[in-house]
Design a protein around this motif. Sequence first.
Motif, PDB file in Angstrom:
ATOM      1  N   GLN A 114     -59.017  14.716  -4.566  1.00  0.00           N
ATOM      2  CA  GLN A 114     -58.056  15.243  -5.820  1.00  0.00           C
ATOM      3  C   GLN A 114     -57.135  14.131  -6.316  1.00  0.00           C
ATOM      4  O   GLN A 114     -57.022  13.879  -7.571  1.00  0.00           O
ATOM      5  N   LEU A 119     -56.302  15.180  -9.966  1.00  0.00           N
ATOM      6  CA  LEU A 119     -56.332  16.608 -10.033  1.00  0.00           C
ATOM      7  C   LEU A 119     -55.060  17.151  -9.216  1.00  0.00           C
ATOM      8  O   LEU A 119     -54.478  16.056  -8.312  1.00  0.00           O
ATOM      9  N   GLN A 128     -60.926  23.978 -10.578  1.00  0.00           N
ATOM     10  CA  GLN A 128     -61.071  22.612 -11.168  1.00  0.00           C
ATOM     11  C   GLN A 128     -61.881  21.807 -10.616  1.00  0.00           C
ATOM     12  O   GLN A 128     -62.380  20.842 -10.790  1.00  0.00           O
ATOM     13  N   THR A 129     -61.339  21.786  -9.234  1.00  0.00           N
ATOM     14  CA  THR A 129     -61.776  20.864  -8.138  1.00  0.00           C
ATOM     15  C   THR A 129     -63.531  20.967  -8.139  1.00  0.00           C
ATOM     16  O   THR A 129     -64.033  19.961  -8.064  1.00  0.00           O
ATOM     17  N   ALA A 132     -65.025  19.498 -11.110  1.00  0.00           N
ATOM     18  CA  ALA A 132     -65.160  18.077 -10.858  1.00  0.00           C
ATOM     19  C   ALA A 132     -66.272  17.580  -9.919  1.00  0.00           C
ATOM     20  O   ALA A 132     -66.736  16.692 -10.371  1.00  0.00           O
ATOM     21  N   ASP A 343     -57.386  32.316 -11.697  1.00  0.00           N
ATOM     22  CA  ASP A 343     -57.759  30.977 -12.174  1.00  0.00           C
ATOM     23  C   ASP A 343     -57.403  30.046 -13.015  1.00  0.00           C
ATOM     24  O   ASP A 343     -57.861  29.035 -12.980  1.00  0.00           O
ATOM     25  N   HIS A 344     -56.328  30.450 -13.855  1.00  0.00           N
ATOM     26  CA  HIS A 344     -55.701  29.709 -14.815  1.00  0.00           C
ATOM     27  C   HIS A 344     -54.197  29.363 -14.432  1.00  0.00           C
ATOM     28  O   HIS A 344     -53.483  28.906 -15.238  1.00  0.00           O
TER      29      HIS A 344
END
Length: 420
Positions: A114, A119, A128-129, A132, A343-344
């Motif tokens: 990260q 990140l 998100q990770t 990616a 999640d956000h």
Amino acid sequence: MRLLAFALAFVTLVAGLVLGPAQTAQAADVPLLQRGLAGLSYLPMSGVDGVAGPQTAESVRHFQSDNGLEVDGQAGPLTMAALLAKVKQVQSAAGTGADGDYGPATLSAVRAYQSARDLDVDGIAGPQTMGAMGIDRITASGQGTSSNTRLLQRNLAGLGYLPLSGVDGVYGPITKNAVLSFQSDNDIAVDGIAGPQTNGTLAAKVKQVQSAAGTPADGDYGPATLSAVRSYQAARNLEVDGIAGPQTMAAMGIAREIGTTTPGGQPSGGTPSLPPLTGSVRDKIVQAARHELDRGVREWGNNCNPYGACEAWCAHFASWTWQQAGINYHTAFTGNFYYYGRDHGTLTTDVRNSNPQPGDVVLFGTGPSSTSTSTHIGVVERNNGDGTVTTIEGNYQDRVARVIRPLNRGIYAVVAPPGA
């Protein structure tokens, strides 16, 4: 003594087979399960306590739902195999030993991954990770390959349910939310799973757009379709972006929201007209909610409403208000707001110490797992500063209504709109 020991071991084995590992797992197995769930952000790190209680079962159910498994909260062989496989993918991407155990070494390796990619450095492989890393977090779509996921995403983006930047081959939360919105608009079971019915309906809708735009109707909203729709829009003084959103589809004579029809013939669902909304995202959400309150919206038939299919419609209304502020999200189930907020990064579960703001939503019940535990939702109009909030709620006594709600009674979560 040997006979007694054998008998006890046999009873333990049978209990494990009958009740499932989530209920009978030995201490060494439950932490392994919990470390995996926590490492993939389904469970807080504080939940790794060796006790397979309700919090762990809820996390298992969410993981199962995201991965196309039977949702029973039991960490049986299939669930454990899927969890360990997902952890191994993360470990491989992070450059550490892929043993399926999300322990300290994996946390450290993911932090390094990260940090190298700007990140959030927490060691947790959240959406998100994993995005990616190129790992499908949600694989319940029936999409077996990245190319199939991209086709799904191209079609969702072409119809305005997903930003074009979301066409990345990863079936993550943004794609799932787009699927939920499309399903709701087209009277399909709203489950976020792009199965045969959803994909077939989506392809058929794209073909209608392609035919209207004068390009081959192959069901793939690719560059040729974008170009043809741009030409169609330019010839009719529409916004020229190549996306078949509500205005373009209306000009083409294509029904965007199907809903159902009552015996009297009035369709459910649609796009209520609004005056121009101004100000921030929060301002626009509240303005949209107040407009529907002022015009006295009531349901008709059997739960039919202006915001979605003929069914319990409080979540239809709440997510519709968010859509009016530019948030591409629609759902028929209140509990989905919980996962969307998680999640956000906009979820608050410590409700008593929260400070809800206009445009937030408050979730009623005990948790997000089902319609029996997540029962209702309201849009916050104002925080009254006395431990209560004033909400505007859809499907409150069959209408849109203004209600005063104490934060310490019946509310299990607050979710803020992203970017607000």
